[in-house]
Design an enzyme around this catalytic site. Sequence first.
Site, PDB file in Angstrom:
ATOM      1  CB  THR A 117      -1.095  -4.418  -5.537  1.00 43.55           C
ATOM      2  OG1 THR A 117      -1.184  -4.458  -7.021  1.00 43.55           O
ATOM      3  CG2 THR A 117      -2.540  -4.417  -5.474  1.00 43.55           C
ATOM      4  CE1 TYR A 141      -4.196  -8.933  -5.261  1.00 43.59           C
ATOM      5  CE2 TYR A 141      -3.732  -7.609  -7.003  1.00 43.59           C
ATOM      6  CZ  TYR A 141      -3.460  -8.288  -5.745  1.00 43.59           C
ATOM      7  OH  TYR A 141      -2.043  -8.074  -5.353  1.00 43.59           O
TER       8      TYR A 141
END
Length: 322
Positions: A117, A141
């Site tokens: 990501t 995250y």
Amino acid sequence: MRKILVTGGAGYIGSHTCKLLALSGYEPVAYDNLSTGHREFVKWGPLVTGDLHDTARLTQTMLDHRPLAVIHFAASAYVGESVANPFKYYRNNVGGTLSLLEAMRNAGLRYLVFSSTCATYGIPETVPIHEKCTQRPINPYGQSKMMIEQILRDLSDRHEINQVCLRYFNAAGADRDGEIGEKHIPETHLIPLAIQSALGGPELKIFGTDFATPDGTAIRDYIHVEDLSRAHVLAVEYLLSGGASDCINLGTGHGNSVKEIVLSLEALGLPVKTCNAPRREGDPACLVADASRAKQQLNWVPRYLDIRDTLATAIAWHKNQG
Ligand code: UDP
């Protein structure tokens, strides 16, 4: 049959990738615990219901199906939740990936495409963001995904695996045939919430109107889910044909602000009710990809370049959900 194991194959990007794998002559074997995935999204191959932490089940699945490669989507993926519950993110994402790697070792598999990501970059030093930009994630995250990238690099340096980490910017849109789409429970993402608001849901909160951007709202690079899926199939083929391990951005190279998304929906006939709200913790002002490496290494270029085309597929999907 040439099989590919897809962890998280019942999820948003996973299910679109399974569909494209099937259309490209592979049999996708979805491995999913259905905690956030949807059984009805698995239509193009078998579903093995199992948890990533269950190394024995994963190993057995690999031995039963003998996939050529693994595409690894299964993960916890809510930034806000990761701040509130970091343990869950390190356990599911880092711990889950270690279990997957152990199973791959047990079954003698070496090719892995990993779902990373742009959240690994944190607040970027420069925009557009190149793969060489420093990775300094600002939430657990992004941190968990960066740790996994490091683990994969260490293993590939020791020639234990060959891997491609795909760093996505903002996944958006839905399957053009309307068979699958974005369905998160709870929904936290801008585009589905904006569409839901226009279709009678609650007002859309615009998180931050004081960013250093032309209209004061945050800019993201929205990349169509079918374009993302195609990059995964290309990454598998790149690895199978001997490509070296790599990390590659996936984005359009073009950004849209929150207000531009709202205006584009209006232009498509969906007026969104909005209200201004404070910034969401950990939201950078602007994240836009430099996606030139994807073209170089995978011969991948996005086909959805106009945000309205991407939004139109999302609208069609949401309207169909009734
Ligand atoms: N956003 C917003 N209202 C919402 C949800 C998101 O203004 O209800 C903004 C968010 O602050 C960010 C952009 O929309 O600037 C995209 O957010 P999303 O959650 O879709 O993806 P993220 O960038 O967090 O991965």
